[in-house]
Design a protein around this motif. Structure first.
Motif, PDB file in Angstrom:
ATOM      1  N   GLU A 151       7.891  -8.832 -26.145  1.00  0.00           N
ATOM      2  CA  GLU A 151       6.484  -8.863 -25.791  1.00  0.00           C
ATOM      3  C   GLU A 151       6.283 -10.050 -24.861  1.00  0.00           C
ATOM      4  O   GLU A 151       6.704 -11.171 -25.160  1.00  0.00           O
ATOM      5  N   ILE A 152       5.647  -9.775 -23.738  1.00  0.00           N
ATOM      6  CA  ILE A 152       5.371 -10.809 -22.737  1.00  0.00           C
ATOM      7  C   ILE A 152       3.863 -11.003 -22.712  1.00  0.00           C
ATOM      8  O   ILE A 152       3.120 -10.051 -22.500  1.00  0.00           O
ATOM      9  N   VAL A 153       3.405 -12.222 -22.974  1.00  0.00           N
ATOM     10  CA  VAL A 153       1.964 -12.492 -22.999  1.00  0.00           C
ATOM     11  C   VAL A 153       1.617 -13.401 -21.825  1.00  0.00           C
ATOM     12  O   VAL A 153       2.263 -14.433 -21.625  1.00  0.00           O
ATOM     13  N   THR A 154       0.595 -13.019 -21.056  1.00  0.00           N
ATOM     14  CA  THR A 154       0.177 -13.899 -19.959  1.00  0.00           C
ATOM     15  C   THR A 154      -1.025 -14.724 -20.386  1.00  0.00           C
ATOM     16  O   THR A 154      -1.773 -14.357 -21.281  1.00  0.00           O
ATOM     17  N   GLU A 155      -1.226 -15.839 -19.718  1.00  0.00           N
ATOM     18  CA  GLU A 155      -2.457 -16.612 -19.862  1.00  0.00           C
ATOM     19  C   GLU A 155      -3.592 -15.817 -19.212  1.00  0.00           C
ATOM     20  O   GLU A 155      -3.333 -14.956 -18.362  1.00  0.00           O
ATOM     21  N   PRO A 156      -4.840 -16.103 -19.568  1.00  0.00           N
ATOM     22  CA  PRO A 156      -5.950 -15.380 -18.926  1.00  0.00           C
ATOM     23  C   PRO A 156      -6.205 -15.904 -17.514  1.00  0.00           C
ATOM     24  O   PRO A 156      -7.268 -16.429 -17.212  1.00  0.00           O
ATOM     25  N   ASP A 157      -5.213 -15.761 -16.649  1.00  0.00           N
ATOM     26  CA  ASP A 157      -5.267 -16.302 -15.285  1.00  0.00           C
ATOM     27  C   ASP A 157      -5.662 -15.250 -14.253  1.00  0.00           C
ATOM     28  O   ASP A 157      -5.705 -15.536 -13.064  1.00  0.00           O
ATOM     29  N   ILE A 158      -5.881 -14.024 -14.705  1.00  0.00           N
ATOM     30  CA  ILE A 158      -6.071 -12.910 -13.768  1.00  0.00           C
ATOM     31  C   ILE A 158      -7.568 -12.654 -13.595  1.00  0.00           C
ATOM     32  O   ILE A 158      -8.287 -12.571 -14.596  1.00  0.00           O
ATOM     33  N   ASP A 159      -8.026 -12.559 -12.344  1.00  0.00           N
ATOM     34  CA  ASP A 159      -9.473 -12.472 -12.135  1.00  0.00           C
ATOM     35  C   ASP A 159      -9.947 -11.172 -11.485  1.00  0.00           C
ATOM     36  O   ASP A 159     -11.070 -11.095 -10.981  1.00  0.00           O
ATOM     37  N   SER A 160      -9.084 -10.153 -11.464  1.00  0.00           N
ATOM     38  CA  SER A 160      -9.542  -8.845 -10.986  1.00  0.00           C
ATOM     39  C   SER A 160      -8.620  -7.762 -11.532  1.00  0.00           C
ATOM     40  O   SER A 160      -7.469  -8.043 -11.900  1.00  0.00           O
ATOM     41  N   ALA A 161      -9.149  -6.540 -11.562  1.00  0.00           N
ATOM     42  CA  ALA A 161      -8.339  -5.400 -12.019  1.00  0.00           C
ATOM     43  C   ALA A 161      -7.158  -5.203 -11.071  1.00  0.00           C
ATOM     44  O   ALA A 161      -6.053  -4.866 -11.489  1.00  0.00           O
ATOM     45  N   GLU A 162      -7.403  -5.465  -9.790  1.00  0.00           N
ATOM     46  CA  GLU A 162      -6.358  -5.296  -8.789  1.00  0.00           C
ATOM     47  C   GLU A 162      -5.205  -6.284  -9.020  1.00  0.00           C
ATOM     48  O   GLU A 162      -4.036  -5.906  -8.990  1.00  0.00           O
ATOM     49  N   LEU A 163      -5.563  -7.550  -9.269  1.00  0.00           N
ATOM     50  CA  LEU A 163      -4.517  -8.549  -9.521  1.00  0.00           C
ATOM     51  C   LEU A 163      -3.774  -8.240 -10.820  1.00  0.00           C
ATOM     52  O   LEU A 163      -2.561  -8.451 -10.918  1.00  0.00           O
ATOM     53  N   ALA A 164      -4.498  -7.696 -11.815  1.00  0.00           N
ATOM     54  CA  ALA A 164      -3.848  -7.329 -13.083  1.00  0.00           C
ATOM     55  C   ALA A 164      -2.788  -6.258 -12.833  1.00  0.00           C
ATOM     56  O   ALA A 164      -1.670  -6.334 -13.348  1.00  0.00           O
ATOM     57  N   ALA A 165      -3.147  -5.261 -12.018  1.00  0.00           N
ATOM     58  CA  ALA A 165      -2.194  -4.185 -11.720  1.00  0.00           C
ATOM     59  C   ALA A 165      -0.998  -4.753 -10.961  1.00  0.00           C
ATOM     60  O   ALA A 165       0.152  -4.400 -11.238  1.00  0.00           O
ATOM     61  N   ALA A 166      -1.272  -5.666 -10.018  1.00  0.00           N
ATOM     62  CA  ALA A 166      -0.183  -6.264  -9.233  1.00  0.00           C
ATOM     63  C   ALA A 166       0.712  -7.120 -10.122  1.00  0.00           C
ATOM     64  O   ALA A 166       1.936  -7.131  -9.982  1.00  0.00           O
ATOM     65  N   CYS A 167       0.099  -7.825 -11.072  1.00  0.00           N
ATOM     66  CA  CYS A 167       0.848  -8.675 -11.997  1.00  0.00           C
ATOM     67  C   CYS A 167       1.764  -7.825 -12.878  1.00  0.00           C
ATOM     68  O   CYS A 167       2.932  -8.144 -13.073  1.00  0.00           O
ATOM     69  N   PHE A 168       1.212  -6.726 -13.371  1.00  0.00           N
ATOM     70  CA  PHE A 168       2.007  -5.835 -14.211  1.00  0.00           C
ATOM     71  C   PHE A 168       3.175  -5.254 -13.403  1.00  0.00           C
ATOM     72  O   PHE A 168       4.308  -5.190 -13.891  1.00  0.00           O
ATOM     73  N   SER A 169       2.910  -4.842 -12.163  1.00  0.00           N
ATOM     74  CA  SER A 169       3.985  -4.312 -11.303  1.00  0.00           C
ATOM     75  C   SER A 169       5.069  -5.351 -11.089  1.00  0.00           C
ATOM     76  O   SER A 169       6.256  -5.038 -11.070  1.00  0.00           O
ATOM     77  N   ARG A 170       4.631  -6.584 -10.901  1.00  0.00           N
ATOM     78  CA  ARG A 170       5.582  -7.668 -10.649  1.00  0.00           C
ATOM     79  C   ARG A 170       6.471  -7.870 -11.879  1.00  0.00           C
ATOM     80  O   ARG A 170       7.685  -8.042 -11.761  1.00  0.00           O
ATOM     81  N   ILE A 171       5.854  -7.849 -13.062  1.00  0.00           N
ATOM     82  CA  ILE A 171       6.637  -8.001 -14.291  1.00  0.00           C
ATOM     83  C   ILE A 171       7.632  -6.850 -14.394  1.00  0.00           C
ATOM     84  O   ILE A 171       8.803  -7.039 -14.683  1.00  0.00           O
ATOM     85  N   ARG A 172       7.165  -5.648 -14.106  1.00  0.00           N
ATOM     86  CA  ARG A 172       8.060  -4.504 -14.152  1.00  0.00           C
ATOM     87  C   ARG A 172       9.214  -4.678 -13.165  1.00  0.00           C
ATOM     88  O   ARG A 172      10.379  -4.471 -13.515  1.00  0.00           O
ATOM     89  N   ASP A 173       8.904  -5.058 -11.930  1.00  0.00           N
ATOM     90  CA  ASP A 173       9.950  -5.211 -10.917  1.00  0.00           C
ATOM     91  C   ASP A 173      11.000  -6.226 -11.350  1.00  0.00           C
ATOM     92  O   ASP A 173      12.196  -6.019 -11.148  1.00  0.00           O
ATOM     93  N   ILE A 174      10.536  -7.317 -11.955  1.00  0.00           N
ATOM     94  CA  ILE A 174      11.474  -8.345 -12.410  1.00  0.00           C
ATOM     95  C   ILE A 174      12.374  -7.782 -13.506  1.00  0.00           C
ATOM     96  O   ILE A 174      13.598  -7.900 -13.449  1.00  0.00           O
ATOM     97  N   LEU A 175      11.776  -7.126 -14.500  1.00  0.00           N
ATOM     98  CA  LEU A 175      12.564  -6.607 -15.619  1.00  0.00           C
ATOM     99  C   LEU A 175      13.569  -5.560 -15.154  1.00  0.00           C
ATOM    100  O   LEU A 175      14.706  -5.513 -15.623  1.00  0.00           O
ATOM    101  N   VAL A 176      13.135  -4.720 -14.214  1.00  0.00           N
ATOM    102  CA  VAL A 176      14.033  -3.681 -13.711  1.00  0.00           C
ATOM    103  C   VAL A 176      15.142  -4.318 -12.870  1.00  0.00           C
ATOM    104  O   VAL A 176      16.311  -3.956 -12.999  1.00  0.00           O
ATOM    105  N   ALA A 177      14.757  -5.318 -12.040  1.00  0.00           N
ATOM    106  CA  ALA A 177      15.754  -5.959 -11.159  1.00  0.00           C
ATOM    107  C   ALA A 177      16.874  -6.623 -11.955  1.00  0.00           C
ATOM    108  O   ALA A 177      18.027  -6.617 -11.531  1.00  0.00           O
TER     109      ALA A 177
END
Ligand code: ADP
Ligand code: ZN
Ligand code: MG
Length: 476
Positions: A151-177
């Motif tokens: 389980e990966i927990v982020t700080e409440p640093d995200i200020d838009s739905a768009e950034l949240a989606a980008a953050c999640f994609s980034r986490i996915r890309d890292i885990l897959v890479a």
């Protein structure tokens, strides 16, 4: 009044181990229900868990890639709740002493790089899966029970739905890479719960949050969160208060619905797990994990800038995939001209490939042959315009630059008398602009040079052409 959203993510990722976290059962997805089970993962009394070493390695690798500090010792705990898919009546997780804490990831956005802090990464076992589609009863498949998760927990640093989606994609890309997760949301091996609140201004305290679960497709992360942000803003603007609760995203309806309120929230009664010793991650393992960590897109970009002197923009484009970076590096090495390699790849190669909906794996020109073309330009054997033509031929029909130039007689013409002759012939055929130049309209110079280049089929040395055109025009 306007409101600002605040979002924190909780990502569950299934680790790609062959077997489960505390027993030897297969962790593979998609088998017939209850075929990957044993007394341990079915929670039979008297059985004892044995920790899967590979799961620890994968979890630690993920934590390092997310910029976290991996602790030398962490502790498993029992998280109690009652649900049919949890045969022991508790889930083995980590609570007070997680595997890793205090990381940070960088996310590219149209407004520049944004950073999101990672609070913690901990290990736990997955629960089984309830199958409600079975008719007038619920079936349970325990194949997933005991599959290793982080389980990966982020700080409440995200200020838009768009950034949240980008953050999640980034986490996915890292885990897959790094090869610890397959990135498959539809099969549930990657899941994202999102905590959302809104507040009237950036210096106001954080608002009451809701947690939205069940967002099971990439396409819906942004939409689900935007819905929840708008729902909370609607409540507040109409004078209501947001309830702290857990909500479910309903994909078909495009809304979030209440699942349980704060009053129904679980008290998990965390207790240290007595049947497992602390998880020990020693310096040697950390060193080994760092040594074998594949390069992250971000590091790769920085390296391209430092190593080849590329502008950050080029480096960004060339690191969009490992295959593209490899193609660039091979071309740069074989040509000895990284900037030219970058230009040819970004403009000519990607231009054509993207237009056809293809990526670099479909590039018909091998890197060494593109390098051959660059060397012909750099050695002065062909001109820039000729090189474009040759590239076109290589791309559509194949063949090396050397052979095409030879067969078609495309070598640069730099013989002075030939160029002088070409200039006087061409300019004689354009008396009007010549006259205009001589009458003071100097802009016709470029036009005349262009006409001579064209007459040479692009092969004439452009600098010599310019010299002779000027000489012709200045002599009266
Ligand atoms: P809980 O006590 O409910 O588990 P935590 O403080 O552990 O809450 O945070 C869980 C997740 O919720 C984290 O991802 C965190 O960033 C996020 N979070 C915490 N407070 C807020 C808030 N007010 N608004 C949005 N997200 C929040
Ligand atoms: Zn088992
Ligand atoms: Mg918490």
């Amino acid at each position: 009044m306007s409101y600002l959203p605040t979002i924190g993510l909780e990502v569950h990722a299934q680790l790609l181990t062959g077997s489960k976290i505390f027993c030897g059962c297969s962790a593979a997805y998609g088998a017939a229900p209850n075929t990957h089970v044993c007394p341990v993962c079915l929670g039979h009394p008297g059985t004892l868990p044995v920790l899967n070493r590979k799961a620890v390695e994968y979890a630690a690798r993920a934590a390092l890639a997310l910029g976290c500090t991996v602790h030398p010792a962490s502790v498993f705990a029992r998280k109690h709740y009652f649900y049919p898919d949890l045969p022991k009546g508790y889930q083995i997780s980590q609570h007070a002493r997680p595997l890793a804490t205090a990381g940070r990831i960088a996310i590219d956005t149209p407004d520049g790089v944004r950073h999101v802090r990672i609070t913690r990464v901990h290990m736990e076992e997955d629960a089984g899966k309830s199958l409600h589609e079975a008719g007038d009863f619920t079936g349970i498949d325990y194949n997933r029970s005991g599959v290793p998760l982080i389980e990966i927990v982020t700080e409440p640093d995200i200020d838009s739905a768009e950034l949240a989606a980008a953050c999640f994609s980034r986490i996915r890309d890292i885990l897959v890479a790094i090869g610890v997760n397959d990135g498959n949301m539809e099969e549930g091996s990657l899941r994202c719960d999102a905590n959302v609140s809104v507040r009237p201004s950036a210096d106001a305290p954080l608002g009451t949050k809701t947690e939205t679960k069940n967002i099971n497709s990439f396409r819906y992360v942004q939409r689900a969160l935007q819905y929840e942000i708008d729902r909370q803003i609607d409540i507040l603007t109409s004078g209501g208060t947001v309830e702290q609760e857990t909500r479910l995203w309903d994909n078909a309806a495009g809304v979030t619905v209440s699942m349980r309120s704060k009053e129904e929230a679980h008290d998990y009664r965390y207790l240290p797990e007595p049947d497992l010793p602390p998880v020990v991650v020693d310096d040697a393992l950390i060193a080994e994990l760092r040594r074998t960590m594949p390069e992250m897109p971000e590091q790769r970009r920085e390296r391209l800038v430092a190593q080849y002197g590329l502008p950050p923009y080029d480096a960004g484009v060339l690191t969009q995939s490992p295959a593209l970076t490899a193609y660039f590096e091979e071309t740069a090495a074989a040509s000895g001209n990284p900037k030219a390699a970058s230009n040819w790849i970004m403009v000519e190669a990607l231009g054509r490939l993207n237009a056809a909906g293809l990526d670099i794996s479909a590039m018909p020109i091998p890197a060494t042959e593109l390098a051959g073309l660059i060397r012909l330009i750099d050695s002065g054997r062909i001109t820039g315009p000729t090189a474009k033509m040759v590239f076109e031929r290589m791309f559509t029909e194949g063949g090396t630059a050397e052979k095409i130039v030879e067969a078609e007689g495309l070598a640069r013409v730099s013989d002075d008398s030939a160029i002088e002759r070409l200039v006087s012939e061409t300019l004689a055929a354009h008396p009007k602009p010549v006259e205009q130049y001589r009458g003071g309209k100097k802009q016709t110079f470029g036009f005349l040079v262009g006409q001579v280049m064209k007459a040479s089929g692009g092969k004439a040395d452009p600098e010599k052409v310019a010299t002779y055109v000027r000489r012709f025009l200045e002599q009266t």
